[in-house]
Scaffold this active site. Structure first.
Site, PDB file in Angstrom:
ATOM      1  N   SER A 148       0.845  -1.192   0.000  1.00 56.97           N
ATOM      2  CA  SER A 148       0.000   0.000   0.000  1.00 56.97           C
ATOM      3  C   SER A 148       0.875   1.234   0.000  1.00 56.97           C
ATOM      4  CB  SER A 148      -0.901   0.006   1.233  1.00 56.97           C
ATOM      5  OG  SER A 148      -1.567   1.250   1.384  1.00 56.97           O
ATOM      6  N   TYR A 183      -1.873  -0.238  10.457  1.00 53.30           N
ATOM      7  CA  TYR A 183      -1.972  -0.614   9.048  1.00 53.30           C
ATOM      8  C   TYR A 183      -0.710  -0.179   8.295  1.00 53.30           C
ATOM      9  CZ  TYR A 183      -3.650  -0.912   4.231  1.00 53.30           C
ATOM     10  OH  TYR A 183      -3.783  -1.217   2.903  1.00 53.30           O
TER      11      TYR A 183
END
Length: 277
Positions: free
Chosen positions: A148, A161
């Protein structure tokens, strides 16, 4: 090599029941894969998708696997070897996101689960099959790791995250270099770093300035093409690379001002709700 990488290959996709995982599966089937194994914690959904895709004539099978558990991965890998054989292409796609200030994260449900699913699962799975991928030089092998843009830049309400994806990128890139140094050039490792993708996981998040939220089709197209070509790092959209360059060039406080006030990176998760369970 293009589609020749997929034609006749055995493909394994984690998080394969829906969203981007489903789209990777459909691309594998369309590319002429010999077989496609879908792993997901949602047994009814993954079995139903496998049944639907099998109508194409490709051997597609769905397995209920909890990739947060190393023993589950080991047992499922043994089943896969017996039923379909060792995969030639690994797509480490399974992931979860928790959006909140760090002190609001539950240590087990949020912190540990996120690291297990987003980071350790890919490592465990790849380590399970990598010796066999190294030994088999009869065809090109591919490992596609879905990271990501959050793994390239810090962002409020994404601490755990972001940490899981920073670790994914560091491990994936190091693995790529180790394989090349050892002469195992028939294996290519691609790391995909997208900004927000409209799969439902990031419901409520807003894209920073000049950074549109990607559709799942846009994201999977870029990742799959990069995997076919053996591209080391795929960043989408273009502003992800720009932000990385600016973060590296500017002093930290100056970057904080630009990211917060100009690009609105730091407020992009302010209205995050996530996918309804």
């Amino acid at each position: 090599m293009g589609e020749d990488v997929v034609r006749g290959a055995r493909v394994l996709i984690t998080g394969g029941a829906r969203g981007m995982g489903e789209l990777y599966a459909r691309r594998a089937v369309a590319g002429g894969a010999r077989s496609v194994a879908l792993w997901d914690i949602d047994a009814p959904a993954v079995v139903a998708l496998a049944r639907d895709l099998s109508a194409s004539g490709v051997d597609v099978r769905g397995y209920r696997v909890d990739v947060s558990q190393r023993d589950d991965i080991g047992a499922a890998a043994q089943t896969l070897r017996a039923e379909l054989g060792v995969p030639d292409i690994l797509v480490n796609n399974a992931g979860v996101v928790r959006g909140a200030p760090f002190w609001e994260h539950d240590p087990e449900r949020d912190i540990e689960a996120t690291i297990r699913i987003n980071t350790l699962a890919a490592m465990w799975l790849t380590r399970e099959f990598l010796p066999e991928l190294i030994a088999d030089r009869d065809r090109a092998k591919r490992i596609l790791n879905i990271a990501s843009a959050a793994g390239t830049l810090a962002n409020p309400n994404m601490s755990v995250y972001a940490a899981s994806k920073w670790a994914m990128i560091g491990w994936s890139e190091s693995l790529r270099l180790e394989l090349a140094r050892a002469g195992h050039r028939h294996i290519s490792v691609t790391t995909f770093c997208p900004s927000y993708v409209s799969t439902g996981m990031f419901a409520g998040a807003r894209g920073p300035l000049l950074t549109p939220i990607l559709t799942p089709r846009q994201a999977t197209h870029a990742a799959w093409r990069g995997m076919l070509r053996g591209t080391p790092l795929v960043l989408r959209p273009w502003t992800v690379k720009l932000a990385m360059a600016l973060r590296g060039a500017l002093p930290t406080r100056a970057w904080d001002a630009v990211a917060g006030r100009v690009f609105h990176v730091y407020s992009s998760m302010d209205h995050f709700t996530g996918r309804a369970h």
